[in-house]
Design an enzyme around this catalytic site. Structure first.
Site, PDB file in Angstrom:
ATOM      1  N   GLY A  12       0.875  -1.255   0.019  1.00  0.00           N
ATOM      2  CA  GLY A  12       0.079  -0.027  -0.034  1.00  0.00           C
ATOM      3  C   GLY A  12       0.832   1.235   0.056  1.00  0.00           C
ATOM      4  N   HIS A 101      -0.240   1.234 -13.078  1.00  0.00           N
ATOM      5  CA  HIS A 101       0.615  -0.049 -13.749  1.00  0.00           C
ATOM      6  C   HIS A 101       2.046   0.458 -13.992  1.00  0.00           C
ATOM      7  CE1 HIS A 101       1.121  -3.813 -15.680  1.00  0.00           C
ATOM      8  NE2 HIS A 101       2.121  -3.088 -16.594  1.00  0.00           N
ATOM      9  N   ASP A 142      -5.691  -3.930 -18.116  1.00  0.00           N
ATOM     10  CA  ASP A 142      -4.565  -2.851 -18.344  1.00  0.00           C
ATOM     11  C   ASP A 142      -4.976  -2.145 -19.749  1.00  0.00           C
ATOM     12  OD1 ASP A 142      -1.791  -4.912 -17.115  1.00  0.00           O
ATOM     13  OD2 ASP A 142      -3.189  -3.238 -15.955  1.00  0.00           O
TER      14      ASP A 142
HETATM   15  C1  GRF Z   1       2.828  -0.965  -7.513  1.00  0.00           C
HETATM   16  O1  GRF Z   1       4.079  -1.164  -8.326  1.00  0.00           O
HETATM   17  C2  GRF Z   1       1.829  -0.685  -8.624  1.00  0.00           C
HETATM   18  O2  GRF Z   1       2.334  -0.518  -9.941  1.00  0.00           O
HETATM   19  C3  GRF Z   1       1.215  -2.272  -8.787  1.00  0.00           C
HETATM   20  O3  GRF Z   1       1.580  -2.990  -7.772  1.00  0.00           O
HETATM   21  C4  GRF Z   1       2.344  -2.135  -6.949  1.00  0.00           C
HETATM   22  C5  GRF Z   1       1.750  -1.806  -5.255  1.00  0.00           C
HETATM   23  O4  GRF Z   1       2.590  -1.318  -4.698  1.00  0.00           O
HETATM   24  N1  GRF Z   1       0.098  -2.309  -9.417  1.00  0.00           N
HETATM   25  P1  GRF Z   1       1.979  -0.666  -3.237  1.00  0.00           P
HETATM   26  O5  GRF Z   1       1.227  -1.826  -2.519  1.00  0.00           O
HETATM   27  O6  GRF Z   1       1.236   0.467  -3.616  1.00  0.00           O
HETATM   28  O7  GRF Z   1       3.579  -0.491  -2.569  1.00  0.00           O
END
Ligand code: GRF
Length: 198
Positions: A12, A101, A142
């Site tokens: 998160g 993404h 996506d």
């Molecule tokens: C991020 O790299 C996001 O792009 C991908 O999952 C990851 C989540 O990271 N969809 P976090 O849980 O927000 O640290």
């Protein structure tokens, strides 16, 4: 004041970036955090920020829809949500769901392309530029209209881990910018492309 829900599955850090921005925003607040993983640290981040948060299995579509309604949610932000969003939710929140993404869509995206897998494929391909993308969510993984992209150089010495770390901080900035455009209705979708209004 718009009300957003953030869907997560993991640590998160993207959620945290939105939490931090929302505290000083007059345009939106986070009304709900939903995780499809019971032990996601993002739920702890929500609890610390006194944001209503729930573990709901991704296939519990009716429960998710009722929870969104009960919390009067206007927009949904997928921030590391590693599950498919049911078409009923996408239909109800048409052009009101965005995702972040960690690549330059349409490269290195689609089924199976998440987390470190994305960066491993980028390194293996030899491309010299990667980055992150925010986009609207539709039925294609996506596949929705692109909102913002940020380019990040791929250095020869980069590993998947070092590239992930480089890109993650730009994800936070890009997602926060996109959320602010979304809640202020500054994004128009025209023939599958977005026009950002001044
Ligand atoms: C991020 O790299 C996001 O792009 C991908 O999952 C990851 C989540 O990271 N969809 P976090 O849980 O927000 O640290």
């Amino acid at each position: 004041m718009k009300n957003i829900a953030v869907f997560i599955s993991g640590g998160g850090t993207n959620l945290q970036a939105i939490i931090d921005d929302s505290k000083k925003s007059k345009f939106y607040k986070i009304g709900l955090v939903i995780s499809n993983k019971e032990n996601a640290y993002g739920l702890t981040r929500a609890k610390k920020a006194n944001i209503p948060n729930l573990y709901i299995k991704s296939k519990e579509t009716n429960v998710i829809l009722k929870t969104l309604k009960d919390h009067k949610i206007d927009y949904i932000v997928l921030a590391g949500y590693l599950a498919i969003v049911d078409p009923q939710i996408i239909k109800k929140y048409k052009n009101k769901i965005i995702n972040i993404h960690p690549s330059l869509i349409p490269s290195f995206c689609g089924p199976g392309m998440y987390g470190l897998h994305v960066h491993e494929a980028v390194i293996k391909s030899g491309v010299k530029v990667s980055g992150c993308t925010t986009h609207f969510v539709n039925e294609e993984v996506d596949g929705g209209a692109i909102i913002i992209q940020h380019c990040v150089p791929v250095d020869y010495g980069d590993t998947a881990e070092s590239l992930q770390k480089k890109i993650l901080k730009y994800e936070h900035q890009t997602l926060v910018k996109s959320v602010n455009l979304l809640v202020r209705q500054k994004i128009k979708v025209i023939n599958g492309r977005t026009k950002i209004l001044k």
